[in-house]
Design a protein around this motif. Structure first.
Motif, PDB file in Angstrom:
ATOM      1  N   ARG A 229       0.835  -1.208   0.000  1.00  0.00           N
ATOM      2  CA  ARG A 229       0.000   0.000   0.000  1.00  0.00           C
ATOM      3  C   ARG A 229       0.869   1.257   0.000  1.00  0.00           C
ATOM      4  O   ARG A 229       0.637   2.205  -0.759  1.00  0.00           O
ATOM      5  N   VAL A 234      -1.436   0.484  -3.860  1.00  0.00           N
ATOM      6  CA  VAL A 234      -2.553  -0.407  -4.164  1.00  0.00           C
ATOM      7  C   VAL A 234      -2.868  -1.258  -2.937  1.00  0.00           C
ATOM      8  O   VAL A 234      -2.013  -1.481  -2.065  1.00  0.00           O
ATOM      9  N   GLU A 235      -4.111  -1.711  -2.878  1.00  0.00           N
ATOM     10  CA  GLU A 235      -4.531  -2.593  -1.800  1.00  0.00           C
ATOM     11  C   GLU A 235      -4.338  -4.044  -2.237  1.00  0.00           C
ATOM     12  O   GLU A 235      -4.656  -4.413  -3.365  1.00  0.00           O
ATOM     13  N   TYR A 251      -4.779  -8.691  -5.542  1.00  0.00           N
ATOM     14  CA  TYR A 251      -5.006  -7.254  -5.594  1.00  0.00           C
ATOM     15  C   TYR A 251      -6.489  -6.921  -5.593  1.00  0.00           C
ATOM     16  O   TYR A 251      -7.316  -7.669  -6.130  1.00  0.00           O
ATOM     17  N   THR A 252      -6.804  -5.789  -4.993  1.00  0.00           N
ATOM     18  CA  THR A 252      -8.179  -5.292  -4.953  1.00  0.00           C
ATOM     19  C   THR A 252      -8.290  -4.079  -5.854  1.00  0.00           C
ATOM     20  O   THR A 252      -7.560  -3.090  -5.683  1.00  0.00           O
ATOM     21  N   LEU A 253      -9.147  -4.154  -6.870  1.00  0.00           N
ATOM     22  CA  LEU A 253      -9.341  -3.026  -7.764  1.00  0.00           C
ATOM     23  C   LEU A 253     -10.126  -1.936  -7.049  1.00  0.00           C
ATOM     24  O   LEU A 253     -11.065  -2.232  -6.295  1.00  0.00           O
ATOM     25  N   PRO A 254      -9.748  -0.674  -7.229  1.00  0.00           N
ATOM     26  CA  PRO A 254     -10.515   0.397  -6.599  1.00  0.00           C
ATOM     27  C   PRO A 254     -11.919   0.484  -7.174  1.00  0.00           C
ATOM     28  O   PRO A 254     -12.145   0.114  -8.336  1.00  0.00           O
ATOM     29  N   PRO A 256     -15.081   2.004  -8.953  1.00  0.00           N
ATOM     30  CA  PRO A 256     -15.191   3.038 -10.002  1.00  0.00           C
ATOM     31  C   PRO A 256     -15.771   4.316  -9.405  1.00  0.00           C
ATOM     32  O   PRO A 256     -16.562   4.280  -8.457  1.00  0.00           O
TER      33      PRO A 256
END
Length: 259
Positions: A229, A234-235, A251-254, A256
């Motif tokens: 992070r 990124v998470e 990975y976790t996509l942010p 929208p």
């Protein structure tokens, strides 16, 4: 042969691209450099294959400053696969791989039987033997990348530095190349962007951010959700690989943006 950075600083136009980098790669160890774009990874590698000279500090091989070696001595000790490695002339694959013997030859000296066997073995190991008579400019990006790795191995270096060697490679050849690096018995410093591949292939990792080393240790010690992070923005959830127990990042996509 050991490779070490001793307080290495690289300044360009008054800006430090690498600052006070101290890092050791033990004999036979595979160490990965990871970090965001522009963090100084490629700049550090360029100091090892002498495309750049540090503004401060020194790169050392077995405690000797690299700059104390002649270019031929350096080329016999260190082989490099650079990020922008290209072949501009349409030599055959076999001819390009054979160029790795150049530091060991004098003038137009012909390859010995042993050296021709080295070339054949390297092409086989990198799965390009069937391309031996092809012009290198006719190859795909991945095929050409494997040819350049074969050329580096034919050099018979003690130290191998590679800048994003998995670029252009399909999944099978990525895995085969990294397995080859682990089993080669060489001192290896490799820049990788894929953190999961880095965790699987490397004994230790060095994390660079803004030109400085911010963490070093085993993949399990370094690749934490907090570091990913902080450094990469990124998470990620870190889970153990079901077979090896090594860290793997999910990975976790942010979300929208809301309209």
């Amino acid at each position: 042969m050991e490779l070490s950075f001793d307080e290495v600083t690289v300044a360009v136009n008054g800006r430090n691209l690498v600052e006070s980098l101290s890092l050791r790669v033990g004999s036979g160890e595979v160490v990965g450099l990871v970090g965001p774009n522009g963090s100084g990874k490629s700049t550090a590698l360029r100091c090892v294959y002498r495309a750049l000279t540090p503004s401060g500090g020194a790169v050392r091989v077995d405690r000797l400053a690299l700059t104390s070696l002649t270019p031929r001595e350096s080329a016999r000790a260190v082989a490099a696969l650079t990020q922008d490695g290209t072949v501009d002339l349409d030599f055959t694959v076999e001819e390009v791989v054979a160029l790795g013997r150049a530091p060991h030859l004098r003038g137009n000296q012909a390859l010995s039987g042993r050296e021709r066997a080295l070339v054949a073995r390297a092409m086989h190991r990198l799965d390009v033997a069937h391309l031996a008579r092809r012009g290198v400019l006719t190859l795909s990006g991945g095929e050409r990348q494997r040819v350049l790795v074969a050329r580096a191995l034919v050099q018979e270096p003690k130290i191998l530095v590679l800048d994003e060697p998995t670029n252009h490679l399909d999944v099978r050849h990525q895995i085969e190349l990294l397995a080859l690096l682990r089993g080669a018995g060489l001192t290896v410093l490799v820049v990788l962007h894929d953190l999961n591949l880095a965790a699987a292939a490397c004994d230790r990792l060095g994390v660079l951010a803004h030109g400085r080393l911010v963490a070093t240790g085993s993949p399990g010690e370094v690749l934490t959700a907090g570091l990913v992070r902080e450094v990469f923005g990124v998470e990620a959830t870190v889970v153990p690989h079901p077979l090896t127990g090594g860290p793997q990042l999910l990975y976790t996509l942010p979300a929208p943006p809301m309209n």
